[in-house]
Design a protein around this motif. Structure first.
Motif, PDB file in Angstrom:
ATOM      1  N   MET A   1     -40.157  12.291   0.556  1.00 57.77           N
ATOM      2  CA  MET A   1     -40.239  12.533  -0.878  1.00 57.77           C
ATOM      3  C   MET A   1     -40.969  11.406  -1.587  1.00 57.77           C
ATOM      4  SD  MET A   1     -39.117  15.510  -1.544  1.00 57.77           S
ATOM      5  CE  MET A   1     -39.297  15.278  -3.311  1.00 57.77           C
ATOM      6  N   GLU A   2     -40.798  10.200  -1.137  1.00 57.28           N
ATOM      7  CA  GLU A   2     -41.504   9.065  -1.741  1.00 57.28           C
ATOM      8  C   GLU A   2     -43.021   9.235  -1.613  1.00 57.28           C
ATOM      9  OE1 GLU A   2     -41.807   4.204  -1.170  1.00 57.28           O
ATOM     10  OE2 GLU A   2     -40.040   5.288  -0.428  1.00 57.28           O
ATOM     11  N   THR A   3     -43.460   9.684  -0.435  1.00 56.51           N
ATOM     12  CA  THR A   3     -44.891   9.924  -0.223  1.00 56.51           C
ATOM     13  C   THR A   3     -45.386  11.072  -1.088  1.00 56.51           C
ATOM     14  OG1 THR A   3     -44.805   9.106   2.047  1.00 56.51           O
ATOM     15  CG2 THR A   3     -46.643  10.545   1.492  1.00 56.51           C
ATOM     16  N   LEU A   4     -44.619  12.159  -1.133  1.00 55.48           N
ATOM     17  CA  LEU A   4     -45.042  13.334  -1.907  1.00 55.48           C
ATOM     18  C   LEU A   4     -45.081  13.027  -3.403  1.00 55.48           C
ATOM     19  CD1 LEU A   4     -43.093  16.201  -0.088  1.00 55.48           C
ATOM     20  CD2 LEU A   4     -45.428  15.389   0.317  1.00 55.48           C
ATOM     21  N   GLU A   5     -44.118  12.284  -3.870  1.00 51.80           N
ATOM     22  CA  GLU A   5     -44.105  11.916  -5.284  1.00 51.80           C
ATOM     23  C   GLU A   5     -45.302  11.038  -5.627  1.00 51.80           C
ATOM     24  OE1 GLU A   5     -42.368  12.993  -7.639  1.00 51.80           O
ATOM     25  OE2 GLU A   5     -40.570  13.887  -6.754  1.00 51.80           O
TER      26      GLU A   5
ATOM     27  N   ALA B   1     -38.577  19.920  -6.539  1.00 48.85           N
ATOM     28  CA  ALA B   1     -39.432  18.895  -7.144  1.00 48.85           C
ATOM     29  C   ALA B   1     -40.752  19.483  -7.632  1.00 48.85           C
ATOM     30  CB  ALA B   1     -39.701  17.783  -6.132  1.00 48.85           C
ATOM     31  N   GLY B   2     -40.943  20.791  -7.446  1.00 52.30           N
ATOM     32  CA  GLY B   2     -42.141  21.454  -7.937  1.00 52.30           C
ATOM     33  C   GLY B   2     -43.359  21.282  -7.060  1.00 52.30           C
ATOM     34  N   ILE B   3     -43.144  20.999  -5.780  1.00 50.54           N
ATOM     35  CA  ILE B   3     -44.252  20.766  -4.846  1.00 50.54           C
ATOM     36  C   ILE B   3     -44.401  21.985  -3.941  1.00 50.54           C
ATOM     37  CG2 ILE B   3     -45.099  19.314  -2.966  1.00 50.54           C
ATOM     38  CD1 ILE B   3     -43.521  16.999  -4.266  1.00 50.54           C
ATOM     39  N   PRO B   4     -45.549  22.668  -3.988  1.00 47.83           N
ATOM     40  CA  PRO B   4     -45.759  23.847  -3.141  1.00 47.83           C
ATOM     41  C   PRO B   4     -45.744  23.497  -1.652  1.00 47.83           C
ATOM     42  CG  PRO B   4     -47.342  23.809  -4.946  1.00 47.83           C
ATOM     43  CD  PRO B   4     -46.659  22.470  -4.935  1.00 47.83           C
TER      44      PRO B   4
ATOM     45  N   VAL C   1     -46.945   3.948  19.971  1.00 49.91           N
ATOM     46  CA  VAL C   1     -45.871   4.902  20.236  1.00 49.91           C
ATOM     47  C   VAL C   1     -46.130   6.117  19.362  1.00 49.91           C
ATOM     48  CG1 VAL C   1     -43.403   5.366  20.145  1.00 49.91           C
ATOM     49  CG2 VAL C   1     -44.213   3.099  20.800  1.00 49.91           C
ATOM     50  N   ILE C   2     -46.262   7.277  19.991  1.00 50.33           N
ATOM     51  CA  ILE C   2     -46.506   8.518  19.262  1.00 50.33           C
ATOM     52  C   ILE C   2     -45.174   9.241  19.087  1.00 50.33           C
ATOM     53  CG2 ILE C   2     -47.758  10.691  19.219  1.00 50.33           C
ATOM     54  CD1 ILE C   2     -49.561   8.275  19.081  1.00 50.33           C
ATOM     55  N   GLY C   3     -44.758   9.394  17.844  1.00 50.55           N
ATOM     56  CA  GLY C   3     -43.515  10.093  17.546  1.00 50.55           C
ATOM     57  C   GLY C   3     -42.495   9.189  16.889  1.00 50.55           C
ATOM     58  N   GLU C   4     -42.015   9.589  15.720  1.00 49.55           N
ATOM     59  CA  GLU C   4     -40.984   8.836  15.012  1.00 49.55           C
ATOM     60  C   GLU C   4     -40.182   9.779  14.126  1.00 49.55           C
ATOM     61  OE1 GLU C   4     -42.400   6.125  12.034  1.00 49.55           O
ATOM     62  OE2 GLU C   4     -44.249   7.260  11.740  1.00 49.55           O
ATOM     63  N   LYS C   5     -38.976   9.374  13.798  1.00 56.45           N
ATOM     64  CA  LYS C   5     -38.140  10.168  12.907  1.00 56.45           C
ATOM     65  C   LYS C   5     -38.509   9.880  11.456  1.00 56.45           C
ATOM     66  CE  LYS C   5     -34.104  10.929  15.833  1.00 56.45           C
ATOM     67  NZ  LYS C   5     -32.631  10.794  15.945  1.00 56.45           N
ATOM     68  N   LEU C   6     -38.518  10.939  10.658  1.00 51.37           N
ATOM     69  CA  LEU C   6     -38.836  10.834   9.242  1.00 51.37           C
ATOM     70  C   LEU C   6     -37.701  11.452   8.439  1.00 51.37           C
ATOM     71  CD1 LEU C   6     -40.903  10.332   6.890  1.00 51.37           C
ATOM     72  CD2 LEU C   6     -41.691  12.670   7.296  1.00 51.37           C
ATOM     73  N   ALA C   7     -37.075  10.664   7.583  1.00 54.37           N
ATOM     74  CA  ALA C   7     -35.994  11.148   6.724  1.00 54.37           C
ATOM     75  C   ALA C   7     -36.569  11.674   5.413  1.00 54.37           C
ATOM     76  CB  ALA C   7     -34.991  10.032   6.454  1.00 54.37           C
ATOM     77  N   LEU C   8     -35.867  12.611   4.777  1.00 54.44           N
ATOM     78  CA  LEU C   8     -36.350  13.217   3.549  1.00 54.44           C
ATOM     79  C   LEU C   8     -36.653  12.200   2.457  1.00 54.44           C
ATOM     80  CD1 LEU C   8     -37.059  15.711   1.912  1.00 54.44           C
ATOM     81  CD2 LEU C   8     -34.663  15.863   1.243  1.00 54.44           C
TER      82      LEU C   8
ATOM     83  N   THR D   1     -50.922  16.869   1.339  1.00 53.14           N
ATOM     84  CA  THR D   1     -50.320  15.863   2.209  1.00 53.14           C
ATOM     85  C   THR D   1     -49.809  16.615   3.428  1.00 53.14           C
ATOM     86  OG1 THR D   1     -49.652  14.498   0.331  1.00 53.14           O
ATOM     87  CG2 THR D   1     -48.546  14.088   2.443  1.00 53.14           C
ATOM     88  N   THR D   2     -50.394  16.334   4.594  1.00 53.04           N
ATOM     89  CA  THR D   2     -50.052  17.076   5.798  1.00 53.04           C
ATOM     90  C   THR D   2     -49.137  16.249   6.686  1.00 53.04           C
ATOM     91  OG1 THR D   2     -52.161  18.247   5.736  1.00 53.04           O
ATOM     92  CG2 THR D   2     -50.949  18.295   7.811  1.00 53.04           C
ATOM     93  N   VAL D   3     -47.988  16.827   7.022  1.00 51.52           N
ATOM     94  CA  VAL D   3     -47.013  16.183   7.893  1.00 51.52           C
ATOM     95  C   VAL D   3     -47.107  16.850   9.260  1.00 51.52           C
ATOM     96  CG1 VAL D   3     -44.595  15.541   8.206  1.00 51.52           C
ATOM     97  CG2 VAL D   3     -45.528  15.820   5.886  1.00 51.52           C
TER      98      VAL D   3
END
Length: 298
Positions: free
Chosen positions: A113-117, A153-156, A102-109, A23-25
């Motif tokens: 984490m919801e996406t990564l999980e 959370a065990g995510i590399p 609109v390119i650019g937005e704030k992302l909270a943890l 998952t690339t941010v």
């Protein structure tokens, strides 16, 4: 204290941003201005309006929605008066063909984490999250507070960087990052400044310091014919990588023009370079075969 990352997008199921499925941010903001930039919408640190004329149906909804009256039609395309535009995004909200964004937005943890999980099962074969950009190290302070929780959370974690930041910013993250994808465009300092806008002295020094600190590096080098695939350029890169003992992998990235339409959409000039031939790419791959455990053409 800021607890948000400023991003352009999250790309799931990525296969080219580190080992396994990622998952690339993509973080926004970069302190290089590479002439061949593949993601020019990530260069500016603040939000931007992107307009893609090939998607526009000239319905006029954006003109009516703009509270600043900054938009107008000229020669069949929507135009923007940059002096009036407040980048409020009202035009993008009513653009159903997605011609204006609109390119650019704030992302909270918690949202990250919801996406990564949700993608956790995809990471079983060595995948994880990659922070790319732009230059993710420009947001190292925020990442230093986010990454421990992702690691718990065990995510590399992989960070894709051009390395042009103070080394103490890397030190904030060293214990939390499993792998750095490290861009080295060229080793000639004058040519590097000409084509990227900055010197490469700090970039090369940081690569050496990361290896001495025991960090894993996959080197990435974009290749433009006649720019950095000359014998002199390749010899310089070879000599430098010889000194970085223990480089696991070198990824060779032949130039593509995918970034041009995005550059035009945000009002930046587009520049086209020549892609090295397949034969030249194979020769370069063979030339560097003694440098890393793997040399790949991406």
């Amino acid at each position: 204290m800021d607890e948000n990352l400023f991003i352009t997008q999250i790309q799931r199921y990525s296969l080219h941003d580190g080992p396994g499925i990622r998952t690339t941010v993509f973080l926004k903001g970069c302190n290089l201005s590479c002439r061949w930039c593949h993601n020019p919408e990530t260069q500016k640190s603040g939000p931007q309006i992107q307009y893609l004329p090939n998607r526009c149906i000239q319905c006029g909804a954006c003109l009516q929605a703009c509270p600043q009256k900054a938009l107008y039609i000229e020669e069949g395309h929507m135009k923007r008066n940059a002096g009036k535009c407040a980048v409020c995004g009202a035009c993008a909200k009513v653009c159903y063909p997605d011609a204006t964004k609109v390119i650019g937005e704030k992302l909270a943890l918690p949202a990250l984490m919801e996406t990564l999980e949700a993608d956790r099962d995809l990471y079983e074969d060595g995948g994880g999250v990659t922070f790319s950009g732009g230059e993710p190290m420009l947001q190292a302070g925020v990442l230093s507070r986010f990454l421990p929780r992702i690691r718990e959370a065990g995510i590399p974690v992989t960070v894709d960087t051009a390395g042009c930041v103070p080394f103490d910013w890397f030190e904030l993250l060293l214990l939390e990052v499993d792998l750095f994808l490290y861009d080295i465009k060229m080793t000639d300092p004058l040519k590097h400044k000409e084509f990227t806008g900055v010197s490469n002295e700090r970039i090369l020094d940081n690569a050496a310091r990361l290896r001495r600190a025991g960090s894993r590096l996959w080197i990435r080098t974009p290749l433009m014919h006649g720019v950095n695939d000359t014998e002199e350029d390749l010899n310089g890169l070879h000599r430098f990588l010889e000194g970085l003992s223990g480089v696991e992998r070198l990824d060779l990235l032949p130039y593509h023009a995918y970034g041009n339409y995005k550059a035009e959409g945000i009002g930046l000039p587009s520049r086209t370079f020549q892609t090295p031939s397949d034969e030249q790419m194979r020769r370069i791959q063979e030339y560097f075969s003694d440098i890393a455990d793997a040399v790949s053409i991406m």
